[in-house]
Every structure is written in structure tokens, then in C-alpha cells.
Design a protein around this motif. Structure first.
Motif, PDB file in Angstrom:
ATOM      1  N   ARG A  51       0.846  -1.208   0.000  1.00  0.00           N
ATOM      2  CA  ARG A  51       0.000   0.000   0.000  1.00  0.00           C
ATOM      3  C   ARG A  51       0.871   1.244   0.000  1.00  0.00           C
ATOM      4  NH1 ARG A  51      -5.229  -1.700   3.586  1.00  0.00           N
ATOM      5  NH2 ARG A  51      -5.310  -3.814   2.775  1.00  0.00           N
ATOM      6  N   HIS A  52       0.263   2.348  -0.414  1.00  0.00           N
ATOM      7  CA  HIS A  52       1.023   3.593  -0.567  1.00  0.00           C
ATOM      8  C   HIS A  52       1.771   3.996   0.689  1.00  0.00           C
ATOM      9  CE1 HIS A  52       0.074   5.526  -4.497  1.00  0.00           C
ATOM     10  NE2 HIS A  52      -0.775   4.525  -4.524  1.00  0.00           N
ATOM     11  N   GLU A 286      -2.799   7.126 -16.285  1.00  0.00           N
ATOM     12  CA  GLU A 286      -3.745   6.104 -15.810  1.00  0.00           C
ATOM     13  C   GLU A 286      -3.232   4.698 -16.157  1.00  0.00           C
ATOM     14  OE1 GLU A 286      -5.831   5.711 -13.662  1.00  0.00           O
ATOM     15  OE2 GLU A 286      -7.477   4.381 -14.212  1.00  0.00           O
ATOM     16  N   THR A 287      -2.505   4.580 -17.279  1.00  0.00           N
ATOM     17  CA  THR A 287      -1.914   3.264 -17.595  1.00  0.00           C
ATOM     18  C   THR A 287      -0.862   2.905 -16.557  1.00  0.00           C
ATOM     19  OG1 THR A 287      -2.264   3.642 -19.952  1.00  0.00           O
ATOM     20  CG2 THR A 287      -0.697   1.921 -19.354  1.00  0.00           C
ATOM     21  N   LEU A 288      -0.024   3.884 -16.196  1.00  0.00           N
ATOM     22  CA  LEU A 288       1.007   3.616 -15.193  1.00  0.00           C
ATOM     23  C   LEU A 288       0.384   3.180 -13.870  1.00  0.00           C
ATOM     24  CD1 LEU A 288       3.307   6.656 -15.999  1.00  0.00           C
ATOM     25  CD2 LEU A 288       4.021   4.262 -16.091  1.00  0.00           C
ATOM     26  N   ARG A 289      -0.782   3.743 -13.564  1.00  0.00           N
ATOM     27  CA  ARG A 289      -1.460   3.354 -12.323  1.00  0.00           C
ATOM     28  C   ARG A 289      -2.159   2.007 -12.471  1.00  0.00           C
ATOM     29  NH1 ARG A 289      -5.782   2.092 -10.094  1.00  0.00           N
ATOM     30  NH2 ARG A 289      -6.880   2.368 -12.064  1.00  0.00           N
ATOM     31  N   PHE A 290      -2.962   1.887 -13.532  1.00  0.00           N
ATOM     32  CA  PHE A 290      -3.826   0.711 -13.701  1.00  0.00           C
ATOM     33  C   PHE A 290      -3.015  -0.563 -13.928  1.00  0.00           C
ATOM     34  CE2 PHE A 290      -6.204  -1.887 -16.930  1.00  0.00           C
ATOM     35  CZ  PHE A 290      -7.238  -2.314 -16.099  1.00  0.00           C
ATOM     36  N   ASP A 291      -1.924  -0.429 -14.674  1.00  0.00           N
ATOM     37  CA  ASP A 291      -1.169  -1.621 -15.088  1.00  0.00           C
ATOM     38  C   ASP A 291       0.338  -1.289 -15.013  1.00  0.00           C
ATOM     39  OD1 ASP A 291      -1.099  -4.195 -15.979  1.00  0.00           O
ATOM     40  OD2 ASP A 291      -1.719  -3.768 -18.041  1.00  0.00           O
ATOM     41  N   ALA A 325       0.015  -4.242  -6.513  1.00  0.00           N
ATOM     42  CA  ALA A 325      -0.937  -4.184  -5.394  1.00  0.00           C
ATOM     43  C   ALA A 325      -1.137  -2.745  -4.930  1.00  0.00           C
ATOM     44  CB  ALA A 325      -0.428  -5.046  -4.242  1.00  0.00           C
ATOM     45  N   ILE A 326      -0.054  -1.977  -4.895  1.00  0.00           N
ATOM     46  CA  ILE A 326      -0.115  -0.584  -4.439  1.00  0.00           C
ATOM     47  C   ILE A 326      -1.096   0.216  -5.306  1.00  0.00           C
ATOM     48  CG2 ILE A 326       1.262   1.556  -4.349  1.00  0.00           C
ATOM     49  CD1 ILE A 326       3.663  -0.311  -3.508  1.00  0.00           C
ATOM     50  N   SER A 327      -1.145  -0.130  -6.599  1.00  0.00           N
ATOM     51  CA  SER A 327      -2.025   0.602  -7.514  1.00  0.00           C
ATOM     52  C   SER A 327      -3.500   0.328  -7.221  1.00  0.00           C
ATOM     53  CB  SER A 327      -1.713   0.212  -8.960  1.00  0.00           C
ATOM     54  OG  SER A 327      -2.183  -1.101  -9.203  1.00  0.00           O
ATOM     55  N   ARG A 328      -3.774  -0.648  -6.357  1.00  0.00           N
ATOM     56  CA  ARG A 328      -5.160  -0.972  -6.010  1.00  0.00           C
ATOM     57  C   ARG A 328      -5.563  -0.389  -4.656  1.00  0.00           C
ATOM     58  NH1 ARG A 328      -4.630  -1.523 -10.655  1.00  0.00           N
ATOM     59  NH2 ARG A 328      -5.266  -3.321 -11.914  1.00  0.00           N
ATOM     60  N   ASP A 329      -4.723   0.483  -4.111  1.00  0.00           N
ATOM     61  CA  ASP A 329      -4.924   0.998  -2.755  1.00  0.00           C
ATOM     62  C   ASP A 329      -6.134   1.931  -2.689  1.00  0.00           C
ATOM     63  OD1 ASP A 329      -4.741   2.062  -0.229  1.00  0.00           O
ATOM     64  OD2 ASP A 329      -2.571   2.415  -0.327  1.00  0.00           O
ATOM     65  N   ARG A 330      -7.178   1.476  -1.979  1.00  0.00           N
ATOM     66  CA  ARG A 330      -8.404   2.292  -1.848  1.00  0.00           C
ATOM     67  C   ARG A 330      -8.140   3.571  -1.065  1.00  0.00           C
ATOM     68  NH1 ARG A 330      -8.533  -2.798  -3.973  1.00  0.00           N
ATOM     69  NH2 ARG A 330     -10.505  -3.879  -3.672  1.00  0.00           N
ATOM     70  N   ASP A 331      -7.224   3.542  -0.097  1.00  0.00           N
ATOM     71  CA  ASP A 331      -6.954   4.766   0.681  1.00  0.00           C
ATOM     72  C   ASP A 331      -6.408   5.863  -0.219  1.00  0.00           C
ATOM     73  OD1 ASP A 331      -7.775   3.638   2.990  1.00  0.00           O
ATOM     74  OD2 ASP A 331      -5.775   3.064   3.685  1.00  0.00           O
ATOM     75  N   GLU A 332      -5.661   5.479  -1.222  1.00  0.00           N
ATOM     76  CA  GLU A 332      -5.070   6.480  -2.119  1.00  0.00           C
ATOM     77  C   GLU A 332      -6.037   6.833  -3.263  1.00  0.00           C
ATOM     78  OE1 GLU A 332      -2.254   8.129  -1.813  1.00  0.00           O
ATOM     79  OE2 GLU A 332      -2.236   9.084  -3.795  1.00  0.00           O
ATOM     80  N   HIS A 333      -6.618   5.781  -3.879  1.00  0.00           N
ATOM     81  CA  HIS A 333      -7.380   6.012  -5.120  1.00  0.00           C
ATOM     82  C   HIS A 333      -8.897   5.973  -4.927  1.00  0.00           C
ATOM     83  CE1 HIS A 333      -3.601   5.794  -7.252  1.00  0.00           C
ATOM     84  NE2 HIS A 333      -3.337   4.651  -6.665  1.00  0.00           N
ATOM     85  N   GLY A 334      -9.347   5.722  -3.710  1.00  0.00           N
ATOM     86  CA  GLY A 334     -10.782   5.687  -3.438  1.00  0.00           C
ATOM     87  C   GLY A 334     -11.431   4.388  -3.896  1.00  0.00           C
ATOM     88  N   GLU A 335     -12.766   4.334  -3.706  1.00  0.00           N
ATOM     89  CA  GLU A 335     -13.533   3.125  -4.073  1.00  0.00           C
ATOM     90  C   GLU A 335     -14.304   3.346  -5.366  1.00  0.00           C
ATOM     91  OE1 GLU A 335     -14.018   0.156  -2.697  1.00  0.00           O
ATOM     92  OE2 GLU A 335     -13.356   0.291  -0.609  1.00  0.00           O
ATOM     93  N   ARG A 346     -10.619   9.584 -13.531  1.00  0.00           N
ATOM     94  CA  ARG A 346     -10.410   9.458 -12.075  1.00  0.00           C
ATOM     95  C   ARG A 346      -9.659  10.684 -11.550  1.00  0.00           C
ATOM     96  NH1 ARG A 346      -9.383   4.990  -9.485  1.00  0.00           N
ATOM     97  NH2 ARG A 346      -9.770   3.676 -11.289  1.00  0.00           N
ATOM     98  N   GLN A 347     -10.091  11.138 -10.391  1.00  0.00           N
ATOM     99  CA  GLN A 347      -9.523  12.362  -9.818  1.00  0.00           C
ATOM    100  C   GLN A 347      -8.630  12.071  -8.616  1.00  0.00           C
ATOM    101  OE1 GLN A 347     -10.050  15.440 -11.095  1.00  0.00           O
ATOM    102  NE2 GLN A 347     -11.304  14.535 -12.713  1.00  0.00           N
ATOM    103  N   LYS A 348      -8.972  10.991  -7.888  1.00  0.00           N
ATOM    104  CA  LYS A 348      -8.337  10.811  -6.579  1.00  0.00           C
ATOM    105  C   LYS A 348      -7.048  10.005  -6.666  1.00  0.00           C
ATOM    106  CE  LYS A 348      -9.870   9.699  -1.833  1.00  0.00           C
ATOM    107  NZ  LYS A 348      -8.642   9.297  -1.288  1.00  0.00           N
ATOM    108  N   GLY A 349      -6.032  10.532  -6.043  1.00  0.00           N
ATOM    109  CA  GLY A 349      -4.812   9.750  -5.853  1.00  0.00           C
ATOM    110  C   GLY A 349      -3.775   9.953  -6.948  1.00  0.00           C
ATOM    111  N   ARG A 350      -2.529   9.644  -6.591  1.00  0.00           N
ATOM    112  CA  ARG A 350      -1.409   9.728  -7.544  1.00  0.00           C
ATOM    113  C   ARG A 350      -0.668   8.407  -7.486  1.00  0.00           C
ATOM    114  NH1 ARG A 350       0.756  15.049  -8.559  1.00  0.00           N
ATOM    115  NH2 ARG A 350       2.807  14.119  -8.739  1.00  0.00           N
TER     116      ARG A 350
END
Ligand code: HEM
Length: 414
Positions: A51-52, A286-291, A325-335, A346-350
Motif C-alpha cells: 500500500r502507498h 492512468e496506464t502507469l497506475r492501472f497496469d 498491489a499498491i495501484s489498487r490501494d483504496r486509501d489512495e485512489h478511493g472506491e 479518475r480524480q483521486k490519488g497519484r
């Protein structure tokens, strides 16, 4: 859903070297977080930051170092001979990736100008030309299935590295062939040693050439770098040139492939780009985050006991950073939108897919520029580009570390 990733005894997550279901693996690692034990191929165990918050803390903690001398399992002979992941661990601190503390700081300072946005920006027009050259070469085969990874995504970043080094474009193919052999998993030990020797000679010749004929390039910048009487040794220049390929080639290949794949798999998102509602820079981010191009970055070793995320990393234990796994962090990127969806609005998280802290990627600007230039040129040239096989049939290269497709079969003009 059958899942190749399992919880073993004591909450240990066993990672699948064949990467049959990366999506499930990310979720399981995330759910086990914020830091968890993992079992790697060969029965080797380590911690994984998932996680982040824990990733940021561990990536900036000076008690976690790259020096393998601190890894108890290795020093006490518990790592299997010819363990495949060993090749991804820098052996000695002759380059940025493997150095720690003051030595690392020194190398970062000495190489900062060579990696600066100014140096890299100079390449922009050449990246355009190189991309168009590669696309021109694909024209005659536009109606037949071809592997976009091998024919385009692999070639472009290697040519860009060639430009960065200051080597003639006629030599890009040679550079590429050398690294194909170097990274091949089917090379015999003799062939590997031969390729290694060829590479050493290649870099020595390049350094000699740039000393004789300085250019407007990274090699010359590295040779001229120096402050207060300190400078990079030729061994360190060579180490830096090598690490540019090791850290910067395959990652960029993966960024390009993963972006193409994500856009084709999410036409409603792609429409936002086509309608000009979101830019290509957003596609890249978003690609860097998603995958993320690196699934798990190995390793840092604890120089003392460290309490973090409710666990204790014992002195001598290894920790990896699980970017997937970090890219799936709800605390950073929301639900909402869920982190497991590719969403260009998407607006939330980096994301931290370029790392964080003292080792944060110095090539991020170049990687971003490549994505922002290559992707629109590819889709402008071939607007109907589509996968030649169903997305579900795309296979990952068997690696715990890199998030790399084996191939990306497409039809450019169906
Ligand atoms: C999408 C592409 C890329 C990704 C995702 C990426 C990711 C990363 C990450 C996660 C690190 C940190 C490693 C650590 O914490 O130990 C790193 C370091 C590094 N990257 Fe990149 N990278 C990319 C492209 C590039 C490019 C194009 C270059 C060169 C031009 C490059 C050069 C480096 C170097 C030299 C380091 C070592 C820095 C250090 O340890 O101080 N990378 N990269």
C-alpha cells in the motif's frame, strides 16, 4: 475464478512465477496488506509493501538498503543456486540502482544534469521521427496480424536510448540485438558471457568515441559531470549507461503495450480521448497506475529490526515493493471508480509507479514523453487498430518483477 495465487501458512502469499492471473494476484496482495510475507519461486521468502503509506515509508527509510551483504538468506546460503531473480538484484554499488546512502547521493548528483528534463526535451523531435519511421516500416504488413510489442513497442525505446547515448541511428539495431541476447532466457552461459564481453567492449568504445568527439548527449554529459573535483569514473559512466537500459527499456515497452491494451479493452474510455475530452498525458498516467510496468521491485534489506504496518521486518530480511498491489490501494485512489478499473476521469490519488524517495526514477520524464508522442502517432496512423486475438488470450511473460506481455498481436488495418 481459479486463482494461481494463494495464501500459504501464516498468511504468506505465494506468488505465481507464470503470472496466470495478475489481476487476482494484485487484489490478494492488497487484501493481505499493508505489508505481507510472500513466497517467491524457489521457496525464497520476503516481505512485500502493498500500500502507498508503507511503500512511501519504506522507500525513504535509510535502514532499508540495496546492499546484498545485508541479506541473511543469501549470506547464509539459503538462496538456490542460479535463482532466476538473482539477475534482477544489482550485485555491487557501481550504479544508481544498487548504491545506498552517501554513495547513492553522490551518483544522483553527478548524473542529475544528464537525466534532466532539459537534456531529455532535446529528444522530442527525434522521438517523433523514430516513431514515424517505425510506423512506416509497418505499413506493408498493416493487413496481416503482427506482434506490436516486438515490431514497435520494443524497438522505439531502444532507439530512443540509442539517441540518448548519442549513437548513430544506423547502430540502433546492433544495440537492440545485443540486448535481446543479453536478456534472453534461452541463452547458454557461454553465449551470455560472450554477449557480456561484447557489451563491455561496446561501452568502452562508446566512451572512447565521446571523449574524442563530445556530443550533445547523455554519454558526454556523464563524462563531463563533476563537482568540487569529484567526477564519475569510467566504470561508473559504464554502469550508468547500463542501468539506463536495465531500468528504462523494458519498463517503457510495457507502458506502451499496456496503454494500447487498456485503450482497446475500454472503448468508452478511448472515446473520451478521441473526442479530445482527456489528453494523452492522462492515458499515460492512468496506464502507469492501472497496469504498472513493474509488478514487484526487488529488494531492499533491513539493517536493523523495523516496525511498520503492524509487522516487524527483522534485520537481514528482504522487502520488495509491490507496485501492482499498491495501484489498487483504496486509501489512495478511493472506491469509486474502483482502483481495478481503467478510468481516465479518475480524480483521486497519484500513482507511485516511478518509485518514491531517493531512488525515484530519473527517467520518468523521458518515459512520459515517449508515451505521449508514440501513442497518438500510432492511433492516428492506424485508427482502426485492433487486437488480433481476444484480450483474455494475451499472456504475461513469466516474471514476478516485470509486468510484460509475451506478445501483443494486432491488426493495424483490419
Ligand atoms: C514507464 C517507464 C519506467 C518505469 C515504470 C520506471 C520505474 C522505475 C522505478 C520504480 C524505479 C525505482 C527503483 C527503486 O526504487 O529501486 C526506477 C529507477 C530508475 N529508472 Fe526508471 N522507470 C521507467 C523508465 C525509465 C527510463 C526511460 C530511464 C532512463 C532513461 C530510467 C532510468 C532509471 C534509473 C537510472 C533508475 C535508478 C535510479 C536510482 O536508483 O537512483 N527509467 N525506475
Amino acid at each position: 475464478m481459479s486463482c494461481p495465487v494463494q495464501h500459504g501458512s501464516g498468511g504468506t502469499v505465494t506468488l505465481d512465477p507464470y503470472v496466470k492471473d495478475l489481476r487476482a494476484e494484485r487484489e490478494i496482495l492488497y487484501a493481505a496488506g499493508p505489508i505481507t510475507r510472500v513466497e517467491l519461486p524457489g521457496g525464497v521468502t520476503a516481505w512485500a509493501a502493498t500500500r502507498h503509506e508503507v511503500a512511501r515509508a519504506t522507500l525513504t527509510d535509510p535502514r532499508l538498503v540495496k546492499d546484498v551483504a545485508y541479506w541473511d538468506d543469501l549470506q547464509q546460503g539459503r538462496i538456490p543456486e542460479a535463482w532466476p531473480l538473482m539477475s534482477t538484484i544489482p550485485p555491487a554499488p557501481t550504479n544508481l540502482l544498487g548504491a545506498d546512502g552517501a554513495e547513492h547521493k553522490r551518483l544522483r548528483l553527478l548524473t542529475a544534469k544528464a537525466f534532466s528534463a532539459r537534456t531529455v526535451e532535446r529528444l522530442r523531435p527525434r522521438i517523433h521521427e523514430l516513431t514515424n519511421d517505425l510506423l512506416d516500416a509497418l505499413e506493408p504488413r498493416a493487413h496481416e496480424p503482427l506482434d506490436l510489442k516486438g515490431e514497435f513497442a520494443f524497438k522505439l525505446p531502444m532507439s530512443v536510448i540509442g539517441e540518448l547515448y548519442g549513437v548513430d541511428s544506423a547502430e540502433h539495431g546492433h544495440l537492440r540485438d545485443m540486448y535481446v541476447k543479453f536478456f534472453s532466457s534461452v541463452t547458454s552461459p557461454e553465449e551470455f558471457m560472450e554477449t557480456y564481453a561484447t557489451m563491455e567492449r561496446y561501452y568502452e568504445d562508446l566512451i572512447a568515441e565521446k571523449l574524442a568527439n563530445p556530443g550533445d548527449d547523455l554519454t558526454t554529459e556523464l563524462l563531463n559531470a563533476g563537482e568540487n573535483g569529484d567526477a564519475l569514473t569510467h566504470l561508473e559512466v559504464r554502469g550508468t549507461l547500463q542501468v539506463v537500459v536495465a531500468a528504462g527499456h523494458e519498463t517503457t515497452v510495457n507502458l506502451l503495450c499496456n496503454a494500447v491494451r487498456a485503450l482497446l479493452a475500454h472503448p468508452e474510455q478511448f472515446d473520451l480521448v478521441k473526442q479530445g475530452k482527456v489528453g494523452w498525458d492522462t492515458v499515460v498516467e492512468e496506464t502507469l497506475r492501472f497496469d504498472p510496468p513493474t509488478s514487484n521491485m526487488v529488494f531492499r534489506f533491513a539493517t536493523e529490526d523495523i516496525e511498520i504496518g503492524g509487522e516487524t521486518i527483522r534485520k537481514g530480511e528482504a522487502l520488495m515493493t509491490s507496485y501492482g498491489a499498491i495501484s489498487r490501494d483504496r486509501d489512495e485512489h478511493g472506491e469509486d471508480p474502483h482502483p481495478d478499473t481503467f478510468d481516465l476521469t479518475r480524480q483521486k490519488g497519484r500513482h507511485i509507479s516511478f518509485g518514491y524517495g531517493p531512488h525515484v526514477c530519473p527517467g520518468s520524464h523521458l518515459a512520459r514523453i515517449e508515451g505521449q508522442i508514440a501513442l497518438p502517432l500510432l492511433f492516428e496512423r492506424f485508427p482502426d487498430l485492433k487486437l488480433a486475438v481476444p484480450d483474455g488470450e494475451l499472456e504475461n511473460h513469466p516474471s514476478i518483477v516485470v509486468n510484460s506481455l509475451k506478445e501483443l498481436p494486432v491488426l493495424l488495418r483490419p
